[in-house]
Design a protein around this motif. Structure first.
Motif, PDB file in Angstrom:
ATOM      1  N   LYS A 442       0.822  -1.221   0.000  1.00 34.29           N
ATOM      2  CA  LYS A 442       0.000   0.000   0.000  1.00 34.29           C
ATOM      3  C   LYS A 442       0.848   1.259   0.000  1.00 34.29           C
ATOM      4  O   LYS A 442       0.541   2.240  -0.676  1.00 34.29           O
ATOM      5  CB  LYS A 442      -0.911  -0.001   1.230  1.00 34.29           C
ATOM      6  CG  LYS A 442      -2.095  -0.932   1.126  1.00 34.29           C
ATOM      7  CD  LYS A 442      -2.941  -0.846   2.396  1.00 34.29           C
ATOM      8  CE  LYS A 442      -4.153  -1.770   2.307  1.00 34.29           C
ATOM      9  NZ  LYS A 442      -4.952  -1.720   3.559  1.00 34.29           N
ATOM     10  N   TYR A 443       1.915   1.272   0.825  1.00 32.87           N
ATOM     11  CA  TYR A 443       2.703   2.489   0.990  1.00 32.87           C
ATOM     12  C   TYR A 443       3.988   2.457   0.152  1.00 32.87           C
ATOM     13  O   TYR A 443       4.989   3.038   0.529  1.00 32.87           O
ATOM     14  CB  TYR A 443       3.039   2.697   2.464  1.00 32.87           C
ATOM     15  CG  TYR A 443       1.802   2.868   3.319  1.00 32.87           C
ATOM     16  CD1 TYR A 443       1.164   4.107   3.386  1.00 32.87           C
ATOM     17  CD2 TYR A 443       1.262   1.794   4.015  1.00 32.87           C
ATOM     18  CE1 TYR A 443       0.016   4.267   4.145  1.00 32.87           C
ATOM     19  CE2 TYR A 443       0.111   1.948   4.778  1.00 32.87           C
ATOM     20  CZ  TYR A 443      -0.504   3.180   4.850  1.00 32.87           C
ATOM     21  OH  TYR A 443      -1.633   3.346   5.599  1.00 32.87           O
ATOM     22  N   ASN A 444       3.911   1.756  -0.974  1.00 29.33           N
ATOM     23  CA  ASN A 444       5.048   1.647  -1.875  1.00 29.33           C
ATOM     24  C   ASN A 444       4.795   2.502  -3.108  1.00 29.33           C
ATOM     25  O   ASN A 444       3.660   2.863  -3.423  1.00 29.33           O
ATOM     26  CB  ASN A 444       5.277   0.188  -2.282  1.00 29.33           C
ATOM     27  CG  ASN A 444       6.731  -0.107  -2.559  1.00 29.33           C
ATOM     28  OD1 ASN A 444       7.479   0.750  -3.018  1.00 29.33           O
ATOM     29  ND2 ASN A 444       7.127  -1.354  -2.284  1.00 29.33           N
ATOM     30  N   HIS A 445       5.871   2.800  -3.802  1.00 28.67           N
ATOM     31  CA  HIS A 445       5.750   3.540  -5.056  1.00 28.67           C
ATOM     32  C   HIS A 445       5.392   2.576  -6.176  1.00 28.67           C
ATOM     33  O   HIS A 445       5.659   1.374  -6.094  1.00 28.67           O
ATOM     34  CB  HIS A 445       7.071   4.239  -5.406  1.00 28.67           C
ATOM     35  CG  HIS A 445       7.524   5.200  -4.351  1.00 28.67           C
ATOM     36  ND1 HIS A 445       6.855   6.371  -4.065  1.00 28.67           N
ATOM     37  CD2 HIS A 445       8.608   5.163  -3.524  1.00 28.67           C
ATOM     38  CE1 HIS A 445       7.492   7.024  -3.102  1.00 28.67           C
ATOM     39  NE2 HIS A 445       8.570   6.303  -2.758  1.00 28.67           N
ATOM     40  N   GLY A 469       9.239   1.760  -0.347  1.00 25.01           N
ATOM     41  CA  GLY A 469       8.164   2.757  -0.327  1.00 25.01           C
ATOM     42  C   GLY A 469       8.574   4.098   0.251  1.00 25.01           C
ATOM     43  O   GLY A 469       9.736   4.509   0.202  1.00 25.01           O
ATOM     44  N   VAL A 470       7.555   4.757   0.859  1.00 25.69           N
ATOM     45  CA  VAL A 470       7.723   6.145   1.317  1.00 25.69           C
ATOM     46  C   VAL A 470       8.579   6.242   2.578  1.00 25.69           C
ATOM     47  O   VAL A 470       9.098   7.306   2.903  1.00 25.69           O
ATOM     48  CB  VAL A 470       6.336   6.790   1.577  1.00 25.69           C
ATOM     49  CG1 VAL A 470       5.552   6.866   0.271  1.00 25.69           C
ATOM     50  CG2 VAL A 470       5.569   5.991   2.619  1.00 25.69           C
ATOM     51  N   GLY A 471       8.705   5.141   3.326  1.00 27.26           N
ATOM     52  CA  GLY A 471       9.515   5.164   4.543  1.00 27.26           C
ATOM     53  C   GLY A 471       8.760   5.776   5.730  1.00 27.26           C
ATOM     54  O   GLY A 471       7.667   6.338   5.592  1.00 27.26           O
ATOM     55  N   ILE A 472       9.372   5.645   6.881  1.00 26.80           N
ATOM     56  CA  ILE A 472       8.772   6.160   8.124  1.00 26.80           C
ATOM     57  C   ILE A 472       9.826   7.001   8.841  1.00 26.80           C
ATOM     58  O   ILE A 472      10.951   6.531   9.059  1.00 26.80           O
ATOM     59  CB  ILE A 472       8.315   5.014   9.045  1.00 26.80           C
ATOM     60  CG1 ILE A 472       7.269   4.149   8.343  1.00 26.80           C
ATOM     61  CG2 ILE A 472       7.755   5.560  10.362  1.00 26.80           C
ATOM     62  CD1 ILE A 472       6.869   2.924   9.142  1.00 26.80           C
ATOM     63  N   ASP A 488       0.923   9.649   7.682  1.00 29.32           N
ATOM     64  CA  ASP A 488       0.316  10.586   6.705  1.00 29.32           C
ATOM     65  C   ASP A 488      -1.138  10.176   6.551  1.00 29.32           C
ATOM     66  O   ASP A 488      -1.454   9.211   5.861  1.00 29.32           O
ATOM     67  CB  ASP A 488       1.073  10.496   5.375  1.00 29.32           C
ATOM     68  CG  ASP A 488       0.597  11.568   4.382  1.00 29.32           C
ATOM     69  OD1 ASP A 488      -0.470  12.164   4.627  1.00 29.32           O
ATOM     70  OD2 ASP A 488       1.309  11.795   3.383  1.00 29.32           O
ATOM     71  N   LYS A 489      -2.023  10.896   7.263  1.00 29.86           N
ATOM     72  CA  LYS A 489      -3.438  10.504   7.294  1.00 29.86           C
ATOM     73  C   LYS A 489      -4.086  10.582   5.921  1.00 29.86           C
ATOM     74  O   LYS A 489      -4.905   9.729   5.556  1.00 29.86           O
ATOM     75  CB  LYS A 489      -4.188  11.390   8.279  1.00 29.86           C
ATOM     76  CG  LYS A 489      -3.736  11.179   9.720  1.00 29.86           C
ATOM     77  CD  LYS A 489      -4.578  12.000  10.675  1.00 29.86           C
ATOM     78  CE  LYS A 489      -4.136  11.758  12.123  1.00 29.86           C
ATOM     79  NZ  LYS A 489      -4.929  12.540  13.090  1.00 29.86           N
TER      80      LYS A 489
END
Length: 534
Positions: A442-445, A469-472, A488-489
């Motif tokens: 889901k949170y990947n490019h 992905g976007v990382g944390i 990131d809501k």
């Protein structure tokens, strides 16, 4: 007892000794006085013939002695006085009868001897009375009294020691085994019976005390029993632990365990007969204190650690608020689109788009409810009996389940590793793997990669899920395991995230005694590592 025996023997022996001395002196005094009187009479009788023949000349030729000699003529005139210079009391000179006169200190005795020529030969001498004898013998009597007193004391001490020694040597623990005075036998038998009864009661009290200590020592709750003045009668280890104390001595004031005013007021109210209940916060933990009155003015204090309860209540309130908020957003959207369609305000061409939004929000709502249900089951259920579960097949199964979503974003998913297994609940482990890989997708490019890898290392079986992905951010890596927390809501809502995926992962890891943490993937992205210890 020894002092009483000593005093009794001392005074009795002293009294007997003094009475004996007085009796002996009385007998000797009487004998001496009578002997003196007889000697004087014999002396007068011996002098009578000479006096009759020689008269006053005969008496004058005699040496002066202790007895005064007087020759009284028939007319009462003094013919001779051996002590002429001394005065004489008046007495019936012509009577020829013996008599004595004087005071209580000294007496004068008159002895007479009638002569044949009508004259009377008188012998006068002084005789000591008891009082004068005692006065004259005061010094020797004092010495005698001191000696008698000393001897009486020594005798009393010896007798008291001799009498008391068998009593002192009585073994009170085994009085029936002592060979003492026969008169003490009934008493010793009663003592033996009482000892047996007391020992039985002490054994029973000891057993009850040990049971009480065993029970209270095994209690997780703290228990303190106090007296009417607030002194500690009993205190178990849990109470000391909850109050942050190392030890408490019996008899110590209960207020030394906690100096807070609310603690003092609660205990004092219980001592006055009024039950109280408060919550104490000690060293970051919450402790419920229930103080109840006990018999004879005492009180019982029960302490319970309610930190987890308060945390659960706080968590429940936060969870309820978060769920309400998370449910409100899709429901509001669904309600809004439905109301527009219902009121005919939507153009015909917009209805499919509105219906799609309703379907999308419904799916999001169903996913949220599904995650909540799964998370609740993990928390409330103890799980099934642990069985060996191979992790690589679970990764493959999760990969297949996410194949469609990965294909839409052109994400390459790889499942690699060794055939290793961990004991646990297969369904729970699958939920953990699925959520980790689902988040990685889901949170990947678009065009990114997801690599799920499992192997056995020194620390245990290690499961890693890495993405590009976007990382944390580092500041958010601990908080992402909280329920409904999103980095990131807006992005989370776009991809359909519920905010519960990593919470499910954390709970599943805890159920399997595993450790989970997040690191950065070299080149960008996130790596989530789960370590199952051996």
């Amino acid at each position: 007892m020894k002092k009483r025996i000593f005093a009794s023997v001392f005074f009795v022996s002293l009294l007997v000794a003094m009475c004996c001395i007085a009796l002996v002196m009385s007998v000797l005094y009487g004998h001496y006085s009578q002997q003196q009187l007889n000697n004087r009479k014999e002396a007068l009788a011996f002098l009578s013939p000479g006096t009759e023949m020689g008269g006053a000349d005969f008496l004058a030729a005699l040496p002066r002695g202790e007895m005064r000699l007087l020759l009284i003529g028939s007319e009462g005139e003094i013919l001779h006085d051996s002590h002429g210079e001394d005065t004489l009391p008046s007495w019936p000179r012509e009577s020829g009868e013996n008599f004595e006169t004087g005071s209580w200190v000294e007496r004068t005795v008159f002895l007479s001897q009638n002569l044949s020529n009508g004259s009377v030969l008188w012998g006068v001498f002084r005789r000591y009375t008891w009082a004068s004898l005692l006065l004259n013998m005061l010094q020797p009597l004092t010495i005698l009294f001191g000696a008698v007193t000393f001897l009486s004391g020594m005798l009393a001490m010896w007798i008291s020691e001799k009498i008391a020694r068998p009593v002192d040597e009585i073994d009170l623990m085994h009085p029936d085994q002592v060979d003492a005075y026969e008169e003490l036998t009934p008493l010793l038998h009663r003592l033996a019976a009482q000892n047996k009864e007391i020992n039985g009661r002490m054994e029973e009290l000891t057993r009850q005390q040990e049971e009480f200590t065993l029970i209270t020592g095994a209690m997780q709750e703290g228990l303190i029993v106090i007296g009417s003045r607030g002194d500690i009668l009993s205190c178990n280890g849990s109470a000391l632990l909850l109050l942050g104390m190392e030890q408490a001595q019996p008899g110590e004031s209960v207020f030394s365990l906690n100096g807070k005013e609310e603690f003092r007021e609660t205990v004092e109210a219980a001592l006055k007969g009024e039950p109280r209940e408060i919550t104490l916060h000690i060293r970051g933990r919450a402790c419920a204190l229930m103080a109840s009155p006990a018999g004879e003015g005492g009180a019982i204090l029960l302490l319970m650690d309610i930190t987890e309860k308060e945390e659960r209540d706080k968590f429940r309130r936060e969870f309820t608020a978060n769920v309400s908020h998370e449910l409100k957003t899709p429901l509001t959207s669904i309600s809004g689109y439905a109301e527009i369609i219902e009121n005919g305000l939507a153009a015909q061409k917009d209805i499919p788009r509105f219906a799609g939004q309703i379907r999308k929000e419904s799916a999001r709502l169903m996913a949220l409810v599904g995650d909540i249900i799964r998370l609740s089951r993990m928390e409330e259920s103890a799980g099934t009996a642990p069985v060996p579960v191979e992790l690589l097949p679970l990764i493959q199964e999760a990969k297949n389940a996410l194949a469609h979503a990965a294909k839409e974003k052109q994400i390459d998913i790889r499942a690699e590793g060794a055939d290793v297994s961990v004991p646990g609940d297969r369904e729970m482990l699958y939920e953990m793997v699925l959520n980790l890989m689902d988040n990685a997708v889901k949170y990947n490019h678009s065009g990114g990669r997801v690599r799920a890898f499992v192997q056995e290392e020194k620390e245990g079986v290690v499961l890693r899920v890495a993405d590009t992905g976007v990382g944390i951010p580092d500041a958010e890596k601990e908080r992402v395991f909280e329920r409904f927390y999103r980095v990131d809501k807006s992005r989370s809502r776009q991809v359909g995230g519920t905010g519960l995926g990593l919470s499910i992962v954390k709970h599943a890891a805890l159920r399997h005694n595993a450790r989970v943490f997040i690191t950065d993937t070299p080149g960008g992205g996130t790596t989530v590592t789960v370590i199952f210890p051996h």
